[in-house]
Design a protein around this motif. Structure first.
Motif, mmCIF file in Angstrom:
data_model
loop_
_atom_site.group_PDB
_atom_site.id
_atom_site.type_symbol
_atom_site.label_atom_id
_atom_site.label_comp_id
_atom_site.label_asym_id
_atom_site.label_seq_id
_atom_site.Cartn_x
_atom_site.Cartn_y
_atom_site.Cartn_z
ATOM 1 N N ASP A 214 -1.915 -0.773 13.351
ATOM 2 C CA ASP A 214 -0.795 0.795 13.060
ATOM 3 C C ASP A 214 0.571 0.766 12.771
ATOM 4 N N ASN A 215 0.972 -1.284 11.698
ATOM 5 C CA ASN A 215 2.103 -0.765 11.342
ATOM 6 C C ASN A 215 1.987 -1.817 10.491
ATOM 7 N N VAL A 216 0.979 -1.144 9.629
ATOM 8 C CA VAL A 216 1.142 -1.858 8.063
ATOM 9 C C VAL A 216 1.885 -1.594 7.491
ATOM 10 N N ASN A 217 3.179 -1.790 6.677
ATOM 11 C CA ASN A 217 3.891 -1.447 5.642
ATOM 12 C C ASN A 217 4.164 -1.910 4.194
ATOM 13 N N TRP A 218 3.530 -3.522 4.407
ATOM 14 C CA TRP A 218 3.953 -4.240 3.367
ATOM 15 C C TRP A 218 3.031 -3.808 1.592
ATOM 16 N N THR A 219 1.503 -2.720 1.597
ATOM 17 C CA THR A 219 1.042 -1.735 0.718
ATOM 18 C C THR A 219 1.374 -0.184 1.235
ATOM 19 N N LYS A 220 1.196 0.713 0.193
ATOM 20 C CA LYS A 220 0.920 2.534 1.026
ATOM 21 C C LYS A 220 -0.309 2.324 0.365
ATOM 22 N N GLY A 221 -1.650 1.989 0.642
ATOM 23 C CA GLY A 221 -2.644 2.165 0.505
ATOM 24 C C GLY A 221 -3.577 0.735 0.060
ATOM 25 N N ILE A 222 -4.788 1.257 0.556
ATOM 26 C CA ILE A 222 -6.358 0.629 -0.819
ATOM 27 C C ILE A 222 -6.497 1.431 -1.590
ATOM 28 N N ASP A 223 -6.819 1.126 -2.952
ATOM 29 C CA ASP A 223 -8.560 2.197 -4.091
ATOM 30 C C ASP A 223 -9.143 1.754 -3.422
ATOM 31 N N GLN A 224 -9.877 3.413 -3.040
ATOM 32 C CA GLN A 224 -11.234 2.672 -2.403
ATOM 33 C C GLN A 224 -12.361 2.546 -3.829
ATOM 34 N N LYS A 225 -12.138 2.961 -4.516
ATOM 35 C CA LYS A 225 -13.346 2.363 -5.718
ATOM 36 C C LYS A 225 -12.508 1.005 -5.884
ATOM 37 N N THR A 226 -11.659 0.029 -5.922
ATOM 38 C CA THR A 226 -10.906 -1.422 -6.282
ATOM 39 C C THR A 226 -11.205 -1.927 -5.537
#
Length: 229
Positions: free
Chosen positions: A16-28
């Motif tokens: 619940d504390n992930v901040n190193w990225t804004k998210g993961i591209d669900q396709k790549t």
């Protein structure tokens, strides 16, 4: 990812504390903030690239929530049991190692937080976290799920424990006095099931006890422990 063709099935955080990225591209499967034109990725901008700026907190740590210590899957519950470390760290470029001659050669981290861990039960298809329990010491050992409804793990304080695979209630534990960095395994002899695990923390794993003063005098001992069920 689909093991037959490597295609993305889905990516969701189990912490619940992930901040190193804004998210993961669900396709790549790449971070949304990945920039192929950059030699060094800045991702969500939490890394420190200016030595004159204050260090920023990166979550989870540079070891990741989960790394090479294995998760396990239960065919009974259809859940994956993830051993995840919870600490955050401040990351800076190693200016001596990272230069034009050597290229990128890693970074440095500091933290005043304890490295602790979660045992997380997650649906690997939907990415939904079903249950989560917090453990006071790091799990560099991994998890083992059995057909008998148990999840075993070893912690760096020397604890071996078994949890219910549905409720994640702790059902049994013992402490052998030295930490674990190898995963538990199971085998059968003459119709009786056994759990085996080897103690002895690696140098990398033991370093995660830097902010755990009550374990500063703990010694390494390489021993194979076998428990009968």
């Amino acid at each position: 990812m689909d093991r037959h063709n490597g295609q993305m099935v889905g990516a969701k955080p189990y912490m619940d504390n992930v901040n190193w990225t804004k998210g993961i591209d669900q396709k790549t499967g790449r971070p949304l903030d990945y920039d192929p034109t950059k030699d060094i990725q800045t991702y969500a901008g939490v890394g420190n690239f200016n030595p004159n700026e204050q260090l920023k907190k990166v979550c989870p740590s540079i070891a990741g929530g989960n790394n090479y210590w294995p998760s396990s899957y239960s065919r009974n519950t259809k859940l994956i049991y993830i051993p995840a470390m919870t600490a955050c760290v401040a990351v800076a470029i190693d200016r001596e190692k990272h230069n034009a001659q050597r290229g990128w050669n890693g970074g440095l981290f500091t933290t005043d937080e304890r490295f602790e861990s979660n045992l997380t039960a997650m649906d690997p298809v939907t990415g939904e976290v079903k249950k989560n329990t917090h453990l006071r010491y790091p799990n560099y050992s991994g998890t083992l799920a059995t057909a008998g409804g148990l999840v075993f793990l070893g912690l760096l304080d020397g604890t071996v424990a078994a949890f219910d695979d549905t409720t994640l209630d702790e059902l049994w534990k013992t402490n052998v006095g030295t930490g674990f960095a190898a995963p538990p395994m199971t085998f059968e002899v003459n119709g009786k099931q056994f759990i085996a695990i080897t103690s002895g923390p690696s140098a990398v794993s033991k370093a995660k006890l830097m902010n755990t003063p009550e374990l500063k005098e703990m010694r390494n001992a390489t021993v194979l422990y076998v428990f009968a069920l």
